[in-house]
Design an enzyme around this catalytic site. Structure first.
Site, PDB file in Angstrom:
ATOM      1  N   LYS A   1       0.822  -1.206   0.000  1.00 23.69           N
ATOM      2  CA  LYS A   1       0.000   0.000   0.000  1.00 23.69           C
ATOM      3  C   LYS A   1       0.858   1.258   0.000  1.00 23.69           C
ATOM      4  CE  LYS A   1      -4.274  -1.739   2.067  1.00 23.69           C
ATOM      5  NZ  LYS A   1      -5.209  -1.625   3.185  1.00 23.69           N
TER       6      LYS A   1
ATOM      7  N   LYS B   1      -8.754 -10.103  -8.955  1.00 25.25           N
ATOM      8  CA  LYS B   1      -9.883 -10.324  -8.044  1.00 25.25           C
ATOM      9  C   LYS B   1     -10.861  -9.159  -8.124  1.00 25.25           C
ATOM     10  CE  LYS B   1      -9.257  -8.544  -3.420  1.00 25.25           C
ATOM     11  NZ  LYS B   1      -9.473  -8.761  -2.033  1.00 25.25           N
TER      12      LYS B   1
ATOM     13  N   LYS C   1     -13.088  -3.274  -4.862  1.00 19.48           N
ATOM     14  CA  LYS C   1     -13.619  -1.912  -4.969  1.00 19.48           C
ATOM     15  C   LYS C   1     -12.610  -0.990  -5.647  1.00 19.48           C
ATOM     16  CE  LYS C   1     -12.190  -0.915  -0.261  1.00 19.48           C
ATOM     17  NZ  LYS C   1     -12.323  -2.072   0.626  1.00 19.48           N
TER      18      LYS C   1
HETATM   19  P1  ADP Z   1     -11.725  -5.035  -1.607  1.00 13.38           P
HETATM   20  O1  ADP Z   1     -10.834  -6.093  -2.207  1.00 13.38           O
HETATM   21  O2  ADP Z   1     -12.867  -4.684  -2.462  1.00 13.38           O
HETATM   22  O3  ADP Z   1     -10.926  -3.813  -1.155  1.00 13.38           O
HETATM   23  P2  ADP Z   1     -11.713  -5.781   1.113  1.00 13.38           P
HETATM   24  O4  ADP Z   1     -10.254  -5.984   1.016  1.00 13.38           O
HETATM   25  O5  ADP Z   1     -12.246  -4.622   1.913  1.00 13.38           O
HETATM   26  O6  ADP Z   1     -12.340  -5.706  -0.341  1.00 13.38           O
HETATM   27  O7  ADP Z   1     -12.320  -7.135   1.635  1.00 13.38           O
HETATM   28  C1  ADP Z   1     -13.381  -7.289   2.527  1.00 13.38           C
HETATM   29  C2  ADP Z   1     -13.677  -8.764   2.661  1.00 13.38           C
HETATM   30  O8  ADP Z   1     -14.193  -9.278   1.434  1.00 13.38           O
HETATM   31  C3  ADP Z   1     -12.450  -9.607   2.978  1.00 13.38           C
HETATM   32  O9  ADP Z   1     -12.846 -10.647   3.866  1.00 13.38           O
HETATM   33  C4  ADP Z   1     -12.048 -10.175   1.648  1.00 13.38           C
HETATM   34  O10 ADP Z   1     -11.365 -11.421   1.776  1.00 13.38           O
HETATM   35  C5  ADP Z   1     -13.389 -10.346   0.951  1.00 13.38           C
HETATM   36  N1  ADP Z   1     -13.237 -10.172  -0.489  1.00 13.38           N
HETATM   37  C6  ADP Z   1     -12.936  -9.015  -1.129  1.00 13.38           C
HETATM   38  N2  ADP Z   1     -12.895  -9.200  -2.455  1.00 13.38           N
HETATM   39  C7  ADP Z   1     -13.181 -10.501  -2.669  1.00 13.38           C
HETATM   40  C8  ADP Z   1     -13.300 -11.320  -3.852  1.00 13.38           C
HETATM   41  N3  ADP Z   1     -13.114 -10.809  -5.064  1.00 13.38           N
HETATM   42  N4  ADP Z   1     -13.633 -12.622  -3.710  1.00 13.38           N
HETATM   43  C9  ADP Z   1     -13.814 -13.139  -2.481  1.00 13.38           C
HETATM   44  N5  ADP Z   1     -13.713 -12.443  -1.341  1.00 13.38           N
HETATM   45  C10 ADP Z   1     -13.406 -11.131  -1.419  1.00 13.38           C
END
Ligand code: ADP
Ligand code: NA
Length: 338
Positions: A114, A205, A208
């Site tokens: 990050k 993946k 957001k």
């Molecule tokens: P992002 O990747 O959108 O920033 P976060 O890191 O805030 O999302 O993740 C919040 C939760 O959602 C975590 O437990 C993460 O493992 C799960 N998560 C986020 N994106 C995915 C995805 N594409 N597939 C499965 N689980 C996900």
């Protein structure tokens, strides 16, 4: 043995959760409320480690909480709360921070990723100490010694493993220096959690922070755009609906979503759509996604229409969380010498 406890948090850093959050985490939160003593928090303290707008944060925190209740979390079966409503999180983080080596904190690979994106001038000390706050989030809810062999579980994806390892190290260090206080948390891989990829870039993946909103399905999305995104999801040039992670990453992702939401196995779906091409498959998938999210969206909007009620639900959560957190901090304060 007592019901195991589970602790998890999610950041209020988007206007809606997305399909990946739902299938990879939040749906399991709902399932675990029946098998665990569950503590789930909207981690707004974590959300200010990067620059933020106060009004947007306040709104997103409410929208996040409303979605959690709308997905089926029940205040009678789970403790759902906002992190900043329980000030013990920051107090314990300070104590744990004083037990963390500077070099040890510097080895966290998520911070390296990050901060390298933001540059050192755009990187706060809060972002650096984030994993220590996360350790506090977990250890505050450590079952008391009198609670026997009660386990403390933390659902983790690969990217969080290192942070959970640090949490265990800090718990052990505290116990060693000040006496047995914390149960060591265990990584928990909830059954049925699916990893979802971007609809436009099936090798990345769903996130957001994706490059295009066309790749993400938001839980609160309107039906029209939601359907369109699925119809336009990237597939390969072939026409067969078959699961093949390497050669057909797009179709494979769609199959995974379909199966996770509808309950049909992947082989059954392959059979159902043999010879029918991608069009019908995507159309049906869009319907399954809509059927899942339309009621959640509706309940979320209803909850947001009555902020007094939503605040009340969150107060119940923070009252229950505070009881446990205050007990833990009482012990910690005493042991540390306050
Ligand atoms: P992002 O990747 O959108 O920033 P976060 O890191 O805030 O999302 O993740 C919040 C939760 O959602 C975590 O437990 C993460 O493992 C799960 N998560 C986020 N994106 C995915 C995805 N594409 N597939 C499965 N689980 C996900
Ligand atoms: Na429960």
């Amino acid at each position: 043995a007592l019901t195991p406890r589970v602790l998890s948090g999610i950041q209020p850093t988007a206007d809606s959760f997305h399909l990946g959050n739902y299938l990879g985490a939040l749906r399991q939160w709902v399932a675990m409320q029946d098998t665990h003593d569950a503590f789930y928090c909207v981690v707004d303290l974590h959300a200010i480690t990067i620059e933020h707008d106060p009004a947007v944060l306040r709104r997103r925190t409410l929208v996040a909480a409303a979605q959690l209740f709308a997905m089926g979390l029940d205040p009678d079966r789970a403790t759902v709360f906002v992190q900043s409503h329980v000030p013990e999180h920051t107090e314990l983080a300070w104590v744990l921070g004083c037990l963390t080596g500077f070099g040890e904190a510097g080895r966290m690979t998520q911070f390296k990723d990050k901060s390298s994106k933001q540059g050192t001038s755009g990187t706060s000390v809060g972002l650096f100490t984030y994993p220590i706050l996360q350790a506090a989030d977990i250890l505050l809810y450590s079952p008391e010694p009198g609670e026997g062999e009660r386990a403390l579980r933390v659902p983790v994806g690969e990217d969080q493993r290192q942070h959970l390892e640090l949490t265990r190290t800090l718990a052990q260090r505290f116990n060693h220096r000040f006496g047995d206080t914390f149960v060591l948390p265990e990584a928990h891989i909830p059954p049925g959690a699916a990893k979802i990829t971007d609809l436009q870039e099936p090798d990345a993946k769903m996130s957001k922070s994706a490059s295009s909103p066309q790749g993400i399905i938001d839980v609160l999305e309107e039906p029209g755009p939601m359907r369109k995104k699925i119809m336009r999801a990237v597939t390969d040039t072939g026409s067969e609906v078959v699961y093949d992670e390497e050669k057909k990453a797009g179709v494979t992702n769609l199959l995974r979503i379909f199966s996770a939401l509808d309950g049909a196995s992947v082989p059954d779906l392959e059979k159902r759509y043999a010879g029918s091409g991608y069009g019908q498959f995507k159309k049906d998938l869009a319907q399954v996604v809509l059927d899942t999210f339309a009621p959640i969206r509706k309940r979320t909007l209803t909850l947001l229409d009555d902020e007094w009620h939503l605040d009340e639900l969150l107060r119940r959560g923070s009252d229950r969380a505070s009881e446990v957190a205050a007990r833990t901090m009482e012990t910690v304060r005493e042991r540390v010498g306050f």
